[in-house]
Every structure is written in C-alpha cells, then in structure tokens.
Design a protein around this motif. Structure first.
Motif, short mmCIF file in Angstrom:
data_model
loop_
_atom_site.label_atom_id
_atom_site.label_comp_id
_atom_site.label_asym_id
_atom_site.label_seq_id
_atom_site.Cartn_x
_atom_site.Cartn_y
_atom_site.Cartn_z
N ASP A 25 3.26 -28.63 -14.96
CA ASP A 25 3.73 -28.38 -13.59
C ASP A 25 5.22 -28.10 -13.56
OD1 ASP A 25 1.19 -28.81 -12.57
OD2 ASP A 25 1.62 -30.85 -11.90
N GLU A 26 5.98 -28.89 -14.29
CA GLU A 26 7.43 -28.77 -14.28
C GLU A 26 7.89 -27.42 -14.83
OE1 GLU A 26 5.78 -31.42 -15.71
OE2 GLU A 26 6.08 -32.79 -14.00
N GLN A 29 6.94 -24.62 -12.31
CA GLN A 29 7.85 -24.60 -11.18
C GLN A 29 9.22 -24.05 -11.57
OE1 GLN A 29 7.50 -28.71 -10.11
NE2 GLN A 29 5.50 -28.41 -9.16
N ASN A 33 10.79 -20.74 -9.86
CA ASN A 33 12.04 -20.84 -9.10
C ASN A 33 13.21 -20.11 -9.73
OD1 ASN A 33 11.30 -22.34 -6.78
ND2 ASN A 33 11.22 -24.20 -8.02
N LEU A 94 3.87 -22.93 -6.09
CA LEU A 94 4.57 -23.97 -6.84
C LEU A 94 3.65 -25.13 -7.21
CD1 LEU A 94 8.01 -23.98 -5.06
CD2 LEU A 94 7.61 -23.52 -7.48
N GLU A 95 2.54 -25.24 -6.51
CA GLU A 95 1.54 -26.25 -6.86
C GLU A 95 0.72 -25.65 -7.98
OE1 GLU A 95 -0.70 -27.50 -3.48
OE2 GLU A 95 1.10 -27.52 -2.22
N TYR A 96 0.97 -26.06 -9.21
CA TYR A 96 0.36 -25.44 -10.38
C TYR A 96 -1.16 -25.37 -10.28
CZ TYR A 96 -0.67 -24.41 -15.25
OH TYR A 96 -1.13 -23.84 -16.40
#
Length: 176
Positions: A25-26, A29, A33, A94-96
């Motif tokens: 996820d990180e 994101q 971004n 952004l929500e994987y």
C-alpha cells in the motif's frame, strides 16, 4: 522517449532472478502521489469501454466515484473508456485494494478484479499497472517525466529499470 518497469524489490541476480515482491500500500501510494498523479490527467480500466461496465449485476463499488468520461482510447488492441483523474478518483485509487472488492454475487464469486489500470497524459498512455503481475510499466516517458523518477524514494527508484534490462534478464535466464 523512455520505457521503464517497476517491480518491487527487483532482483536481477541470484538463483531465482528476476524476482520481485508484490506492491505494498505504501509503495502504491508513493508512486501515485509522487509520480503518476503529477503526470496523468485521465485513467482507464482494461475491458471497460463504457461506464456501465463498472456496474455489472448490482456492483455498487464505484457509486462514490465521480466518473467523468473523457473519451475512448485504444490500449493493446482494446478500446477503453477514459475517465478524468479528479480528486474523488485519486482518493479511491490511493486505496490499493480498489482492484478487489467483496460483495455478494454468485456470478463473480465474491470479488471483482481489474487486470490492468491505465493512466494517460492527454492522448498518450504513460502508465500501465498490471494488477496480477504487481507490475507498473512506464511508457513513452519524455526526459522531464523521467526526471520525476529520480525524485522518488531510493528503495522505489532502485526497482525501476529500463524495460530492455528486464527483457535481457529473462533471456539470460532462459539461455542459462
């Protein structure tokens, strides 16, 4: 123009090369971004040629997305519907786990998955995320866009390689 590939923790040497991990996820994101959202103005799901394709058999996952249609584009011999990359869509992307959703429907076996997600800068396809491969392909990058890669975190940047490097690693393993 540049073509690059991101594979998390890419290893081009060792007994199991080339090898890589799933995208966290990180990392997802951070790439969105710090790179994709700075370049892209629209996106598309492979296999989705009209907005109605996102709502089969009562699937309501996309009901809170502001899906403004920009037009159609051809990607890998498929016609896809391009949607504006607005703030609502950015927040959801952004929500994987946007690619897999639980819901009750026998036809889809409790999930609905998008195999590929494409990002565009005007008419130019710039990123193809292949979900089942956990791979991001950066396509047709110009020098100024390539420079954004240099500003990514070192751990992410080190896993972005020229596509020819990855092809050479696979060919080397096949010929070994």
């Amino acid at each position: 123009m540049y073509n690059k590939v991101f594979l998390n923790n890419l290893d081009l040497s060792g007994p199991d090369y080339p090898s890589y991990d799933f995208i966290t996820d990180e990392i997802w994101q951070s790439i969105l971004n710090n790179l994709i959202f700075k370049l892209a103005d629209s996106f598309a799901f492979m296999g989705v040629s009209k907005k109605a394709d996102l709502f089969p058999d009562g699937l309501t996952y996309f009901s809170n997305w502001e899906l403004n249609i920009i037009g159609l584009a051809e990607v890998e011999d498929d016609i896809v519907c391009k949607f504006q990359l607005n703030e609502t869509c950015k927040a959801n992307l952004l929500e994987y786990d946007f690619a897999v959703h639980s819901f009750k429907n026998k036809r889809f076996n409790d999930y609905y998955e998008f195999d590929q997600l494409c990002f565009f800068s005007k008419e130019r396809l710039i990123v193809n995320y292949i979900n089942h491969e956990s791979m991001l392909c950066f396509l047709n990058f110009i020098k100024s866009e390539d420079e954004l890669i240099e500003n990514l975190e070192p751990s992410i940047k080190s896993s972005i390689v020229d596509s020819t490097t990855l092809v050479a690693a696979y060919e080397s393993k096949r010929n070994a």
